[in-house]
Design an enzyme around this catalytic site. Structure first.
Site, mmCIF file in Angstrom:
data_model
loop_
_atom_site.group_PDB
_atom_site.id
_atom_site.type_symbol
_atom_site.label_atom_id
_atom_site.label_comp_id
_atom_site.label_asym_id
_atom_site.label_seq_id
_atom_site.Cartn_x
_atom_site.Cartn_y
_atom_site.Cartn_z
ATOM 1 N N THR A 368 0.907 -1.141 0.000
ATOM 2 C CA THR A 368 0.000 0.000 0.000
ATOM 3 C C THR A 368 0.941 1.184 0.000
ATOM 4 O O THR A 368 2.142 1.015 0.134
ATOM 5 C CB THR A 368 -0.855 -0.069 1.291
ATOM 6 O OG1 THR A 368 -1.698 -1.192 1.216
ATOM 7 C CG2 THR A 368 -1.703 1.169 1.533
ATOM 8 N N THR A 386 -4.364 1.963 -2.019
ATOM 9 C CA THR A 386 -3.808 0.630 -2.210
ATOM 10 C C THR A 386 -4.486 -0.124 -3.336
ATOM 11 O O THR A 386 -5.601 0.219 -3.753
ATOM 12 C CB THR A 386 -3.967 -0.182 -0.898
ATOM 13 O OG1 THR A 386 -3.249 -1.406 -0.995
ATOM 14 C CG2 THR A 386 -5.417 -0.524 -0.606
ATOM 15 N N ASP A 410 -10.185 -8.458 1.527
ATOM 16 C CA ASP A 410 -10.259 -7.913 2.884
ATOM 17 C C ASP A 410 -11.577 -8.230 3.584
ATOM 18 O O ASP A 410 -11.742 -7.943 4.775
ATOM 19 C CB ASP A 410 -10.050 -6.390 2.874
ATOM 20 C CG ASP A 410 -8.570 -6.022 2.821
ATOM 21 O OD1 ASP A 410 -7.722 -6.926 2.933
ATOM 22 O OD2 ASP A 410 -8.265 -4.826 2.680
ATOM 23 N N SER A 439 -10.953 -2.025 6.136
ATOM 24 C CA SER A 439 -9.562 -1.646 5.886
ATOM 25 C C SER A 439 -8.860 -1.339 7.208
ATOM 26 O O SER A 439 -9.511 -1.079 8.228
ATOM 27 C CB SER A 439 -9.545 -0.396 5.004
ATOM 28 O OG SER A 439 -8.233 0.097 4.865
ATOM 29 N N SER A 440 -7.530 -1.350 7.169
ATOM 30 C CA SER A 440 -6.744 -0.868 8.316
ATOM 31 C C SER A 440 -6.056 0.453 7.986
ATOM 32 O O SER A 440 -5.277 0.965 8.797
ATOM 33 C CB SER A 440 -5.671 -1.885 8.688
ATOM 34 O OG SER A 440 -6.249 -3.119 8.982
ATOM 35 N N GLY A 460 1.043 -1.450 5.188
ATOM 36 C CA GLY A 460 1.424 -2.550 6.078
ATOM 37 C C GLY A 460 0.260 -3.401 6.526
ATOM 38 O O GLY A 460 0.353 -4.074 7.554
ATOM 39 N N GLY A 461 -0.858 -3.375 5.781
ATOM 40 C CA GLY A 461 -1.994 -4.214 6.153
ATOM 41 C C GLY A 461 -2.399 -3.938 7.590
ATOM 42 O O GLY A 461 -2.481 -2.780 8.020
HETATM 43 O O1 DON Z 1 -7.107 -1.860 3.346
HETATM 44 C C1 DON Z 1 -6.290 -2.523 3.946
HETATM 45 O O2 DON Z 1 -6.120 -2.458 5.137
HETATM 46 C C2 DON Z 1 -5.389 -3.467 3.176
HETATM 47 N N1 DON Z 1 -5.982 -3.844 1.927
HETATM 48 C C3 DON Z 1 -4.094 -2.785 2.974
HETATM 49 C C4 DON Z 1 -3.084 -3.691 2.381
HETATM 50 C C5 DON Z 1 -1.745 -3.227 2.726
HETATM 51 O O3 DON Z 1 -1.504 -2.302 3.454
HETATM 52 C C6 DON Z 1 -0.653 -3.973 2.184
HETATM 53 N N2 DON Z 1 0.561 -3.209 2.397
HETATM 54 N N3 DON Z 1 1.432 -2.826 2.720
#
Ligand code: DON
Length: 579
Positions: A368, A386, A410, A439-440, A460-461
């Site tokens: 992201t 992202t 997600d 989402s995070s 960072g998910g």
């Molecule tokens: O929206 C979200 O939280 C996830 N799809 C984000 C994915 C993500 O941050 C991957 N990356 N570093």
């Protein structure tokens, strides 16, 4: 020369503090993962555009220069702070589930193909809405720099060379992806991509040109929509022409909390970012963090306990819900943090299983991107967007040169099924037509007396909210200099798996504290991980300026660092700001 002399000043740091009594800084800053994209934003500021113009231009530029996450085929959240006292707003341009989706759509592994996981992209209408409501420059002016970067190409840095090389090599059967991201000597013996190569994206340049001319409708109902629909038909995706036409970004009130006298703003559902962050800050307000060192076992314990609780509540309650849902007010209230069954104890490590024995959560990949912008009026933009995984689902829309997201991953995949190995099935985040997956992402702005003191966020998910928490605690509690706030090692606990993840620097430099934590009963992941990429802006009370700090963990690392933090000031400019 004058500009060069200014540089050390920009990198100097001092303690945070309110700026109500001082003259507002007169500089503007753009910080992103890509120096070319930051440069685009900074040039927009230099031409008289405001922070929203610069953010929109930077976002389009990142779709070219950081294709693994910058996008027009994905979605995100943009938080805007106004200098005139208006409440901050969040533009929610998160992807939506197509009308064909229901709770059982992704039940079986076979149902989770990249094509079926494509959510209706939100980025183009999201950026167009931000620009229409709050921008100053003509639309064409904020899209054009990205067109030039795609058409003329740009020089690939080490990090991008690595990710382009990997995606090209790992997808031997994906002809369109390999055509678009082919290395300069694709036929050569061993050459993939090397730092210094030039990436030219002709199809993407033409797509962006269509958007510059036809506006967002060109993407949702015009010629680009035709190409997306054809791609979906080719791969048996769920997304239809009607889904595209129906997509709308939503302007939402930010989640607001306070921490030690600061105001903190971050996005509401369908992101868990704001609720999670405020819940953790409220919990931490009740313990005297400052009396212990930042990387003492005591502070790490308190923060871990806060993380564990917030992530349990995230899994249990959060999804695409109404903004007046009572649970949102409850989780972000000071009273909740004081409840005897919630408050943190100095002497007790909670077992995650005791917080909700039946549930566990899955891991997310890390791709992201976040960028931060402020202009000389104090208008600030914090944006995270992202494609979900790196290069999304690896689907390039044929002939259009851009990647589609796989954001529907997600959603919780299977109703009611929660396993210790990492899957959750709570009702709050099940797939449903039109819903946006939880989402995070946590673009955040901190103010004091109405003035911006921090703009931050990260990829960072699931680690994102904890990365933001680390940055805020570093600055607001420990008053670290801006560069240190970003460089300091990070840590992450997401309730399940019931273990603390730490960065290599923490494992190495604070091994004593880590040992003490283990002795207290905290399980620690034996393999340290790099966490986040938080391109941020801080108010520096010493120099009375906003200071951009590029995170050095990814492409911002090494030589790129200064180039990614572009500061502009009338009559001075930044030494690296290209004409
Ligand atoms: O929206 C979200 O939280 C996830 N799809 C984000 C994915 C993500 O941050 C991957 N990356 N570093």
């Amino acid at each position: 020369m004058r500009a060069l002399l200014l540089l050390p000043l920009l990198l100097l740091s001092s303690c945070t503090g309110g700026i109500s009594n001082a003259a507002a800084p007169s500089n503007g800053v753009v910080v992103s993962v890509s120096s070319d994209a930051s440069n685009v934003g900074a040039r927009i500021l230099a031409r008289g555009g405001n922070a929203v113009d610069a953010a929109v231009a930077t976002a389009f530029a990142l779709a070219v220069t950081f294709p693994e996450a910058g996008n027009i085929g994905g979605g995100g959240f943009m938080l805007i702070h106004f200098p005139d006292g208006r409440e901050p707003v969040v533009i929610d341009y998160r992807e939506a589930a197509p009308a064909a989706v229901d709770a059982n759509t992704f039940f079986k592994n076979a149902d989770r193909t990249a094509y079926r996981l494509v959510g209706v992209p939100g980025t183009v209408r999201g950026l167009a809405l931000a620009h229409e409501k709050y921008g100053k420059l003509p639309w064409r002016d904020v899209v054009s720099p990205a067109i030039a970067l795609a058409r003329d190409g740009f020089v690939v840095n080490r990090d991008l060379a690595g990710s382009l090389g990997r995606v090209w090599k790992d997808n031997p059967k994906n002809a369109e992806l390999r055509r678009v991201f082919a290395p300069p000597d694709a036929g050569g013996p061993s050459h993939l991509w090397t730092e210094g190569d030039r990436l030219v994206q002709g199809d993407l340049a033409r797509t962006l040109e269509v958007i510059a001319k036809g506006g967002a409708d060109a993407f949702y109902t015009g010629p680009i929509a035709d190409k997306i629909v054809a791609e979906m038909e080719r791969g048996k995706g769920l997304l239809t022409r009607d889904d595209l036409a129906a997509y709308r970004p939503v302007v939402r009130a930010a989640i607001h909390g306070t921490f030690n006298g600061y105001d903190v703003y971050a996005p509401p559902p369908p992101s868990s970012g704001g609720v999670g962050l405020i819940e953790m800050l409220n919990l931490l307000e009740h313990v005297n963090l400052k009396s212990e060192a930042r990387f003492s076992s005591a502070t790490l314990h308190f923060m871990t306990e806060a993380m564990r609780r917030a992530y349990a509540d995230r899994a249990r309650y959060l999804g695409d819900m109404k903004s007046d849902s009572p649970i949102l007010a409850e989780l972000t209230s000071k009273e909740y943090a004081r409840r005897s069954d919630v408050a943190i104890r100095a002497d007790k490590v909670t077992r995650s299983a005791d917080l909700a024995p039946e549930i566990s959560i899955r891991n997310e990949p890390e791709h992201t991107t976040h960028f931060s912008v402020i202009d000389s009026t104090g208008l600030a933009v914090s944006n995270t967007y992202t494609l979900e995984q790196s290069f999304g689902g690896k689907i390039v829309v044929a002939g259009a040169g851009f990647l589609l997201n796989n954001e529907l991953a997600d959603f919780n995949p299977q109703p009611g099924v929660t396993t210790k190995s990492g899957q959750i099935g709570s009702a709050a985040n099940l797939p449903a037509a039109g819903n946006r997956p939880l989402s995070s992402m946590c673009p955040t702005i901190v103010t004091k007396d109405g003035k911006v003191v921090i703009v931050t966020g990260s990829p960072g998910g699931r680690t994102i909210i904890n990365t933001v928490l680390c940055v805020l605690v570093n600055r607001l509690v420990y008053e670290m200099p801006p560069r240190e706030c970003i460089d300091a090692p990070r840590h992450h606990h997401q309730w399940f798996p019931d273990q603390l993840e730490i960065e290599p620097g923490l494992a190495k430099e604070y091994s004593g504290a880590v040992k003490e934590l283990r002795a207290m009963g905290v399980a620690i992941d034996p393999v340290p991980h790099r966490q986040g990429d938080a391109h941020s802006i801080f108010y520096d009370a010493g120099s009375k300026r906003w200071i951009g700090v590029a995170d050095r963990r990814r492409a911002g690392g090494g030589v790129g660092t200064v180039a990614n933090e572009l500061t502009w000031q009338a009559g001075v400019g930044h030494p690296l700001l290209s004409k």
